[in-house]
Design a protein around this motif. Structure first.
Motif, PDB file in Angstrom:
ATOM      1  N   GLN A   1      -6.207  15.060   2.177  1.00 34.74           N
ATOM      2  CA  GLN A   1      -4.705  15.051   1.642  1.00 34.74           C
ATOM      3  C   GLN A   1      -3.939  13.867   1.337  1.00 34.74           C
ATOM      4  OE1 GLN A   1      -3.957  18.902   1.750  1.00 34.74           O
ATOM      5  NE2 GLN A   1      -6.379  18.679   1.899  1.00 34.74           N
ATOM      6  N   LYS A   2      -4.338  12.884   1.766  1.00 33.27           N
ATOM      7  CA  LYS A   2      -3.575  11.790   1.637  1.00 33.27           C
ATOM      8  C   LYS A   2      -4.653  10.534   0.699  1.00 33.27           C
ATOM      9  CE  LYS A   2      -3.377  11.838   5.937  1.00 33.27           C
ATOM     10  NZ  LYS A   2      -3.668  13.329   6.217  1.00 33.27           N
ATOM     11  N   LEU A   3      -3.874   9.962  -0.164  1.00 35.63           N
ATOM     12  CA  LEU A   3      -4.547   8.957  -0.972  1.00 35.63           C
ATOM     13  C   LEU A   3      -3.596   7.786  -0.751  1.00 35.63           C
ATOM     14  CD1 LEU A   3      -6.646   8.559  -3.148  1.00 35.63           C
ATOM     15  CD2 LEU A   3      -4.918   8.838  -4.751  1.00 35.63           C
ATOM     16  N   TYR A   4      -4.466   6.651  -0.298  1.00 30.42           N
ATOM     17  CA  TYR A   4      -3.766   5.148  -0.020  1.00 30.42           C
ATOM     18  C   TYR A   4      -4.320   4.401  -1.323  1.00 30.42           C
ATOM     19  CZ  TYR A   4      -2.547   6.692   4.772  1.00 30.42           C
ATOM     20  OH  TYR A   4      -1.962   7.404   5.827  1.00 30.42           O
ATOM     21  N   TYR A   5      -3.538   3.597  -1.474  1.00 32.65           N
ATOM     22  CA  TYR A   5      -3.823   2.438  -2.576  1.00 32.65           C
ATOM     23  C   TYR A   5      -2.957   1.360  -2.311  1.00 32.65           C
ATOM     24  CZ  TYR A   5      -0.151   4.509  -5.523  1.00 32.65           C
ATOM     25  OH  TYR A   5       1.175   4.973  -5.792  1.00 32.65           O
ATOM     26  N   HIS A   6      -3.309   0.439  -3.086  1.00 33.24           N
ATOM     27  CA  HIS A   6      -2.122  -0.789  -3.358  1.00 33.24           C
ATOM     28  C   HIS A   6      -1.709  -0.886  -4.602  1.00 33.24           C
ATOM     29  CE1 HIS A   6      -5.527  -3.485  -4.555  1.00 33.24           C
ATOM     30  NE2 HIS A   6      -4.699  -3.807  -5.402  1.00 33.24           N
ATOM     31  N   LYS A   7      -0.521  -1.404  -4.750  1.00 35.60           N
ATOM     32  CA  LYS A   7       0.214  -1.895  -5.898  1.00 35.60           C
ATOM     33  C   LYS A   7       1.362  -2.889  -5.577  1.00 35.60           C
ATOM     34  CE  LYS A   7       4.328   1.630  -6.029  1.00 35.60           C
ATOM     35  NZ  LYS A   7       4.517   2.851  -6.747  1.00 35.60           N
TER      36      LYS A   7
ATOM     37  N   ILE B   1       0.785  -1.023  -0.161  1.00 32.91           N
ATOM     38  CA  ILE B   1      -0.147  -0.026   0.049  1.00 32.91           C
ATOM     39  C   ILE B   1       0.912   1.185   0.086  1.00 32.91           C
ATOM     40  CG2 ILE B   1      -1.688   1.226   1.332  1.00 32.91           C
ATOM     41  CD1 ILE B   1      -2.575  -1.436   2.659  1.00 32.91           C
ATOM     42  N   CYS B   2       0.541   2.122  -0.711  1.00 32.61           N
ATOM     43  CA  CYS B   2       1.358   3.440  -0.837  1.00 32.61           C
ATOM     44  C   CYS B   2       0.499   4.653  -0.672  1.00 32.61           C
ATOM     45  CB  CYS B   2       1.972   3.615  -2.250  1.00 32.61           C
ATOM     46  SG  CYS B   2       3.312   2.460  -2.571  1.00 32.61           S
ATOM     47  N   ILE B   3       1.167   5.472  -0.163  1.00 35.96           N
ATOM     48  CA  ILE B   3       0.514   6.755   0.406  1.00 35.96           C
ATOM     49  C   ILE B   3       1.224   7.898  -0.584  1.00 35.96           C
ATOM     50  CG2 ILE B   3       2.352   7.227   2.103  1.00 35.96           C
ATOM     51  CD1 ILE B   3       0.025   8.736   3.744  1.00 35.96           C
ATOM     52  N   VAL B   4       0.432   9.014  -0.858  1.00 36.24           N
ATOM     53  CA  VAL B   4       0.802  10.324  -1.602  1.00 36.24           C
ATOM     54  C   VAL B   4       0.113  11.514  -1.044  1.00 36.24           C
ATOM     55  CG1 VAL B   4       1.288   8.867  -3.974  1.00 36.24           C
ATOM     56  CG2 VAL B   4      -0.843   9.822  -3.543  1.00 36.24           C
ATOM     57  N   GLY B   5       0.906  12.443  -0.974  1.00 33.88           N
ATOM     58  CA  GLY B   5       0.484  13.697  -0.386  1.00 33.88           C
ATOM     59  C   GLY B   5      -0.173  14.668  -1.443  1.00 33.88           C
ATOM     60  N   LYS B   6      -1.451  15.338  -1.135  1.00 33.84           N
ATOM     61  CA  LYS B   6      -2.146  15.970  -2.047  1.00 33.84           C
ATOM     62  C   LYS B   6      -1.616  17.534  -2.045  1.00 33.84           C
ATOM     63  CE  LYS B   6      -6.768  17.502  -2.794  1.00 33.84           C
ATOM     64  NZ  LYS B   6      -8.263  17.382  -2.134  1.00 33.84           N
TER      65      LYS B   6
END
Length: 276
Positions: A265-271, A1-6
Motif C-alpha cells: 500500500q505504501k511506496l517509499y523512494y528518495h528524491k 525519502i517520500c511516501i505515497v499511499g496506494k
C-alpha cells in the motif's frame, strides 16, 4: 525519502500525493530506502559522494516518521573511500547490500548477512552467473524477493560516460541456489524484455512486490538527468513484465530507489529536496 499511499487498480497500481518522511535525529542525506518485512525498520544509505557511503537504519513511529538509530551493524567498511549501500531484506531477515570493497580484484560485489536476535550468520559475498566479469561492469543494484528465492539484479557498465553515469545498465532475475549463490533464471531476458530499453534509458534500483506481480524500478534518460520511478506488472509469476508506466517524474528532484511495503500500500523512494 517520500511516501505515497496506494489506490487500488486492476492493472497498473496508482498512488496518491507524496508525503515527506521525517527521520528524527538525522542530519544528512538519506538515499535508497529499504524496509524490514514487518515495516518497523527503515534502512538507507548516505549520499553516494565517492568518499564515504554507509548504511544506516531507523525505527518506525508511524508510516511517515522514523527515529534515527545509527549505522547498520557489521556491514559497513571502516576505510575511506568506501561505498556500502542499496540495502534489501527478505522475510527471513537476510540482508543484502552493494559494496565496492576489493573491487575489481573481486568482482562479486553483492554481499549478504542474516541478522538473528542474538547476532548474525551467513556473512559473505553472493556468487552466481549474473555477474559480468569484464572491465567496468559492476552490480549497481540488487533486490531480493519477499520470500528470498529471487534476486532482481542490475548489471551496469561504467567507463568515462556523461556525468560519470553508467554507460549502460540492464536488469535480470536470478534464482536462489543456496545462501551464497543465485543463478540467472533461464528465461530472464524474456521476463525483462519490456524493462530493458538500453537504447534510451539506464534502468536500475529494482524492487519486486510481495506477490511478485509488480516490479518497481528507476529509469534515467541517457540524454539527460531526468529520472523516473516506474512500475511494470504481470498476471502471474511465470509471465513477462508488461509495458512500464511512470509513477513519479521530475526533471529536477531526481526521484529514485522505489520500495513497496509488504502490505503493498505504501511506496517509499528518495528524491532531492533543496540541497539534500
Amino acid at each position: 525519502i517520500c511516501i505515497v499511499g496506494k489506490i487500488f487498480s486492476q492493472i497498473i497500481p496508482s498512488f496518491g500525493n507524496d508525503i515527506p518522511v521525517t527521520i528524527n535525529g538525522l542530519a544528512f542525506d538519506a538515499m535508497e530506502p529499504a524496509l524490514s518485512a514487518d515495516g518497523n525498520a527503515l534502512f538507507f544509505n548516505s549520499l553516494n559522494d565517492g568518499i564515504t557511503t554507509s548504511l544506516y537504519y531507523a525505527g518506525k513511529l508511524n508510516d511517515s516518521t522514523f527515529n534515527f538509530i545509527g549505522l547498520v551493524p557489521i556491514v559497513n567498511q571502516t576505510v575511506t573511500p568506501r561505498l556500502d549501500g542499496v540495502a534489501s531484506l527478505d522475510s527471513l531477515n537476510n540482508f543484502y547490500w552493494i559494496s565496492t570493497r576489493d573491487y575489481p580484484t573481486n568482482m562479486d560485489n553483492l554481499h549478504r548477512i542474516r541478522f538473528l536476535t542474538t547476532g548474525y550468520t551467513n556473512y559473505g559475498r553472493v556468487h552466481g552467473d549474473f555477474h559480468i566479469y569484464l572491465p567496468g561492469y559492476i552490480i549497481m543494484d540488487a533486490s531480493t524477493s519477499f520470500d528470498g528465492n529471487l534476486m532482481i539484479y542490475c548489471n551496469a557498465r561504467f567507463g568515462g560516460c556523461v556525468n560519470n553515469m553508467p554507460c549502460e545498465a540492464s536488469m535480470g532475475i536470478a534464482q536462489k541456489i543456496n545462501d551464497s549463490t543465485f543463478n540467472k533464471s533461464p528465461n530472464t531476458s524474456v521476463l525483462m524484455a519490456a524493462i530493458n530499453d538500453t537504447v534510451n534509458y539506464i534502468v536500475y534500483a529494482p524492487h519486486l512486490s510481495k506477490d511478485g506481480l509488480e516490479l518497481y524500478y528507476t529509469r534515467l534518460l541517457k540524454s539527460g538527468t531526468k529520472s523516473e520511478v516506474m512500475v511494470s506488472v504481470r498476471t502471474n509469476t511465470n509471465s513477462a513484465f508488461g509495458t512500464p508506466s511512470v509513477l513519479v517524474t521530475s526533471p529536477s528532484v531526481l526521484p529514485e530507489g522505489p520500495v513497496l511495503s509488504s502490505d503493498m500500500q505504501k511506496l517509499y523512494y528518495h528524491k532531492k529536496g533543496g540541497s539534500v
